[in-house]
Design a protein around this motif. Structure first.
Motif, PDB file in Angstrom:
ATOM      1  N   LYS A  68       3.828  24.051   2.081  1.00  0.00           N
ATOM      2  CA  LYS A  68       2.974  24.688   2.834  1.00  0.00           C
ATOM      3  C   LYS A  68       2.106  23.226   3.219  1.00  0.00           C
ATOM      4  O   LYS A  68       1.952  23.486   4.328  1.00  0.00           O
ATOM      5  CB  LYS A  68       1.939  25.493   2.065  1.00  0.00           C
ATOM      6  CG  LYS A  68       1.091  26.412   3.061  1.00  0.00           C
ATOM      7  CD  LYS A  68       0.629  27.504   2.004  1.00  0.00           C
ATOM      8  CE  LYS A  68      -0.748  28.003   2.575  1.00  0.00           C
ATOM      9  NZ  LYS A  68      -0.771  28.269   4.009  1.00  0.00           N
ATOM     10  N   MET A  69       1.604  22.762   2.471  1.00  0.00           N
ATOM     11  CA  MET A  69       0.614  21.584   2.820  1.00  0.00           C
ATOM     12  C   MET A  69       1.551  20.533   3.743  1.00  0.00           C
ATOM     13  O   MET A  69       0.824  20.059   4.825  1.00  0.00           O
ATOM     14  CB  MET A  69       0.091  20.877   1.509  1.00  0.00           C
ATOM     15  CG  MET A  69      -0.924  21.452   1.047  1.00  0.00           C
ATOM     16  SD  MET A  69      -1.644  20.457  -0.176  1.00  0.00           S
ATOM     17  CE  MET A  69      -0.533  20.266  -1.601  1.00  0.00           C
ATOM     18  N   LEU A  70       2.881  20.308   3.615  1.00  0.00           N
ATOM     19  CA  LEU A  70       3.562  19.306   4.613  1.00  0.00           C
ATOM     20  C   LEU A  70       3.688  19.946   5.889  1.00  0.00           C
ATOM     21  O   LEU A  70       3.328  19.316   6.753  1.00  0.00           O
ATOM     22  CB  LEU A  70       4.904  19.033   3.818  1.00  0.00           C
ATOM     23  CG  LEU A  70       5.836  18.059   4.626  1.00  0.00           C
ATOM     24  CD1 LEU A  70       4.988  16.685   4.689  1.00  0.00           C
ATOM     25  CD2 LEU A  70       7.122  18.189   3.918  1.00  0.00           C
ATOM     26  N   ILE A  71       3.944  21.248   5.976  1.00  0.00           N
ATOM     27  CA  ILE A  71       4.206  21.900   7.069  1.00  0.00           C
ATOM     28  C   ILE A  71       2.779  21.815   8.003  1.00  0.00           C
ATOM     29  O   ILE A  71       2.868  21.202   9.198  1.00  0.00           O
ATOM     30  CB  ILE A  71       4.792  23.227   7.225  1.00  0.00           C
ATOM     31  CG1 ILE A  71       5.890  23.370   6.612  1.00  0.00           C
ATOM     32  CG2 ILE A  71       4.424  24.035   8.482  1.00  0.00           C
ATOM     33  CD1 ILE A  71       6.660  24.732   6.467  1.00  0.00           C
ATOM     34  N   ASP A  72       1.689  21.937   7.358  1.00  0.00           N
ATOM     35  CA  ASP A  72       0.334  21.932   7.790  1.00  0.00           C
ATOM     36  C   ASP A  72       0.203  20.600   8.486  1.00  0.00           C
ATOM     37  O   ASP A  72      -0.307  20.240   9.559  1.00  0.00           O
ATOM     38  CB  ASP A  72      -0.822  22.274   7.034  1.00  0.00           C
ATOM     39  CG  ASP A  72      -0.669  23.801   6.873  1.00  0.00           C
ATOM     40  OD1 ASP A  72       0.037  24.403   7.491  1.00  0.00           O
ATOM     41  OD2 ASP A  72      -1.498  24.254   5.787  1.00  0.00           O
ATOM     42  N   ALA A  73       0.441  19.432   7.491  1.00  0.00           N
ATOM     43  CA  ALA A  73       0.169  18.026   7.913  1.00  0.00           C
ATOM     44  C   ALA A  73       1.122  17.625   9.095  1.00  0.00           C
ATOM     45  O   ALA A  73       0.759  16.912   9.879  1.00  0.00           O
ATOM     46  CB  ALA A  73       0.530  17.217   6.842  1.00  0.00           C
ATOM     47  N   THR A  74       2.554  18.182   9.118  1.00  0.00           N
ATOM     48  CA  THR A  74       3.372  17.904  10.208  1.00  0.00           C
ATOM     49  C   THR A  74       3.059  18.095  11.631  1.00  0.00           C
ATOM     50  O   THR A  74       3.170  17.483  12.502  1.00  0.00           O
ATOM     51  CB  THR A  74       4.783  18.377   9.839  1.00  0.00           C
ATOM     52  OG1 THR A  74       5.186  17.611   8.469  1.00  0.00           O
ATOM     53  CG2 THR A  74       5.676  17.852  10.664  1.00  0.00           C
ATOM     54  N   ALA A  75       2.376  19.506  11.543  1.00  0.00           N
ATOM     55  CA  ALA A  75       2.187  19.938  12.980  1.00  0.00           C
ATOM     56  C   ALA A  75       1.131  19.209  13.449  1.00  0.00           C
ATOM     57  O   ALA A  75       1.092  18.986  14.787  1.00  0.00           O
ATOM     58  CB  ALA A  75       1.415  21.290  12.614  1.00  0.00           C
ATOM     59  N   LYS A  76       0.328  18.508  13.201  1.00  0.00           N
ATOM     60  CA  LYS A  76      -0.563  17.667  13.552  1.00  0.00           C
ATOM     61  C   LYS A  76      -0.445  16.116  13.676  1.00  0.00           C
ATOM     62  O   LYS A  76      -1.275  15.002  13.861  1.00  0.00           O
ATOM     63  CB  LYS A  76      -2.148  17.844  13.038  1.00  0.00           C
ATOM     64  CG  LYS A  76      -2.812  19.024  13.441  1.00  0.00           C
ATOM     65  CD  LYS A  76      -4.288  19.319  13.217  1.00  0.00           C
ATOM     66  CE  LYS A  76      -4.557  20.600  13.719  1.00  0.00           C
ATOM     67  NZ  LYS A  76      -5.969  20.838  13.639  1.00  0.00           N
ATOM     68  N   SER A  77       0.609  15.765  12.885  1.00  0.00           N
ATOM     69  CA  SER A  77       1.032  14.411  13.032  1.00  0.00           C
ATOM     70  C   SER A  77       2.466  13.998  13.694  1.00  0.00           C
ATOM     71  O   SER A  77       2.518  13.699  14.773  1.00  0.00           O
ATOM     72  CB  SER A  77       1.069  13.659  11.615  1.00  0.00           C
ATOM     73  OG  SER A  77       1.784  14.662  10.531  1.00  0.00           O
ATOM     74  N   PHE A  78       3.446  14.200  12.952  1.00  0.00           N
ATOM     75  CA  PHE A  78       4.614  14.138  13.406  1.00  0.00           C
ATOM     76  C   PHE A  78       5.037  14.650  14.719  1.00  0.00           C
ATOM     77  O   PHE A  78       5.581  14.355  15.723  1.00  0.00           O
ATOM     78  CB  PHE A  78       5.731  14.373  12.359  1.00  0.00           C
ATOM     79  CG  PHE A  78       5.697  13.373  10.926  1.00  0.00           C
ATOM     80  CD1 PHE A  78       5.703  12.074  11.273  1.00  0.00           C
ATOM     81  CD2 PHE A  78       5.400  13.944   9.788  1.00  0.00           C
ATOM     82  CE1 PHE A  78       5.681  11.056   9.918  1.00  0.00           C
ATOM     83  CE2 PHE A  78       5.292  12.942   8.732  1.00  0.00           C
ATOM     84  CZ  PHE A  78       5.525  11.596   8.820  1.00  0.00           C
TER      85      PHE A  78
END
Lengths: 409, 409
Positions: B212-222
């Protein structure tokens, strides 16, 4: 306008016949400091109907907004095209310049302003200078009629050659003719009515029906090409029908000859669309991408455009490399239904990948030969349905970078 | 791997600390005829949890399909990365090579195959040679542990410099560390989990929460970066948590320290994403595009990416030209709600266009100076809402064409 003509330019020049009811004139408005005509004025006989498709940009030029409004009446007496200044994003001052052109032309032709169509092409953000427009337009009023080729050359900006097409159809036993001119070579992308294109016919066609036929023709021509995936703020295609033959008027697809006319309209739109790709900025290869076996025609078109817009596919073709892996990548990113293991990819008629992997012993020689040519065919069979579409693009080369990184706004 | 390091590469090299429970080793599988290590093997301690985001391509590689399957258990003991061959679109033979790697690594670590993660990067369409993988992997098993920098260098393909990042967070009063390596410089586009990126932490994190945290982080970075709008078939970001500190395990955002860890994860994803853009093929400018005042955050992101993917905007920046007209064009084509006459555009903090036209007397000098630098800021205020997003890209130069038109598949 470049000194270097595109290597993909047609090698045979064509002569366009006269269209009764259409008179072209050109003049120098001097929108830029150049030694050429840059204002085109086309006079249309009373009774001319008009249809048009315009950019779907959310930031269109004043001219596009005006054409959209004027099209509602379906009648035309005049067309003014300014080259060298797009007059887009110029606010009230840009609008004033258009208003002045509408005033002058409608007075000259003794008609309603809504019968005057205006386009401008060139740099974005500089208001069209009113005084130059006025001087140029008045000079055009007094100029001798010019050839189609002169008109086609006068609407050019970064184009490297004037683009024209002609075709004909038999309507009610009588021949009708369609002529067209078009400009565009960068900022060319799909999902719109693209670039500046003008089609003229002596047929008599009801404006509402003409609009319907133009939308149909655009979907398979202008909206199936891309040079660089960038959609202009000023794209405009207008078709004018003067009704100056003995052919009966067309009002619906049920009329005798309507199918023939629609086919001719489709044909001339396709000719124009291909000419634009052939003058794509920096282009050295004309690429046709056929997609069959997709879930639907729309899906096939989106897959085709995903390939046609991929910088990696376009640079591979520039490098004469049958890099089907990049084609797989572009299919995969299209977001459309696909089954990797049912996919087949051909270059120049030779199947190089099938069933999810490379064809083990395909003959590389004819593929390499094909890639060295200037006309490239890529065929995709998605293997999952009956949807099909064909799109056209050009390669992406150092020429594109030079043209667009050196250009100053 | 290029001899010419990107001019946008970080000038200061960083040292990554150890992460307890993670051991990197590299070896030569000789996937290409080159004098370098090209196989990376990372051993993870028992109890390591894993989360991942993978390409949304409809034609993904076998490796991507395997990772997607293996992620369902949320446990990891090993990671194998092959550089020089993407093993995508290689059918049954490609799958066999992956199976062989899974067999060897799971036997070596005495674990389930589903605890082994595999990625491959390089040319599409050539089956990964099983014998080379086997030789390379066995050599890696016996190799001495290597540095983070060696691992980062071993996963490179067209990258010009090894890309690493580190950060930390305090969880339950204890420090946890996050290290990461990433590769990628072309075929980089949004709406996906991009490239190959691997993040390692000694924190203890439940796999579902980690995902869940990775998906959130990916949305605003990669998912907010683009080099060339082309989405790879092999994009993979994996995060491994070894749980080798005294910090309490994280299972939800309600846990003390979860927000700090999520922020650190977001930070390291952002560092990696920016490093990829800084190694964009042919890049000479790092471009940040901020969009505010859009109808929604999603709308702002789509507008930002439309600008970031526009070849005409990217070539203008390459030419150091503040061509805001092309920015207007790219906003217009995004298809998102926009009001041309409320739009404002700034370069380097100087507003150049506002309320539908150019700012009449804006000072061109600081704008020109800003454009000559290597770090370019473009700000858009749509003026119609509260949506905002920031995206990153690089310019489009002759270097990109040279790299991709000369490359042979």
């Amino acid at each position: 306008m470049s000194d270097n003509i595109s290597p993909l330019a047609p090698t045979q020049s064509i002569e366009l016949p006269d269209i009764k009811g259409v008179t072209c004139r050109v003049a120098r408005a001097q929108y830029k400091d150049w030694d050429r005509c840059d204002l085109t004025f086309v006079e249309l006989i009373e009774g001319t109907t008009v249809a048009g498709v315009l950019t779907q940009s959310k930031c269109p030029s004043t001219e596009v907004e005006w054409c959209r409004e004027a099209l509602s009446d379906g009648k035309a007496r005049g067309l003014v095209v300014n080259a060298g200044n797009a007059n887009a994003f110029t606010g009230a001052r840009g609008m004033e310049a258009v208003e002045r052109i509408l005033d002058l032309a409608s007075q000259h032709l003794d008609c309603s302003k809504k019968e005057i169509f205006v386009s401008s092409t060139g740099v974005i953000g500089v208001p069209l200078p009113k005084d130059k427009s006025e001087t140029g337009l008045k000079a055009a009023f007094n100029a001798e009629p010019c050839s189609w080729k002169e008109a086609a050359a006068t609407i050019m900006t970064t184009d490297t050659f004037p683009k024209m097409a002609t075709t004909s159809a038999i309507v009610g036993g009588k021949k009708v003719t369609l002529n067209a001119i078009v400009k565009g070579s960068g900022m060319i992308a799909p999902d719109m009515a693209t670039m500046l294109g003008y089609i003229f016919t002596d047929a008599a066609v009801d404006a509402v029906f003409l609009q319907k036929m133009l939308i149909d023709a655009t979907a398979k021509s202008f909206n199936c090409i891309t040079v660089d995936s960038d959609t202009s703020t000023s794209d405009t295609v207008l078709v004018f029908a003067t009704g100056q033959t003995e052919a009966p008027a067309l009002t619906s697809y049920n009329d005798a000859g309507a199918d023939a006319f629609a086919a001719a309209l489709q044909d001339i739109c396709m000719q124009l669309a291909h000419l634009v790709v052939r003058d794509g900025e920096g282009a050295t290869k004309f690429i046709e991408i056929q997609v069959v076996g997709a879930e639907s025609d729309d899906s096939a078109k989106r897959i085709g455009l995903s390939i046609a817009n991929s910088p990696l596919v376009k640079t591979a073709i520039a490098g004469e490399d049958a890099n089907w892996g990049r084609v797989v990548m572009a299919i995969g990113k299209a977001g459309e239904p696909a089954d990797r293991d049912k996919l087949a990819i051909s270059f120049g008629g030779v199947t190089v990948a099938r069933d999810g992997l490379v064809v083990p012993d395909y003959d590389e020689k004819p593929v390499a030969n094909h890639l060295q040519g200037a006309e490239i065919d890529i065929s995709i069979d998605m293997g999952i349905g009956k949807g099909r579409a064909t799109v056209w693009t050009c390669d992406l080369t150092h020429g594109y970078i030079s043209i667009n990184a050196d250009y100053r706004s």
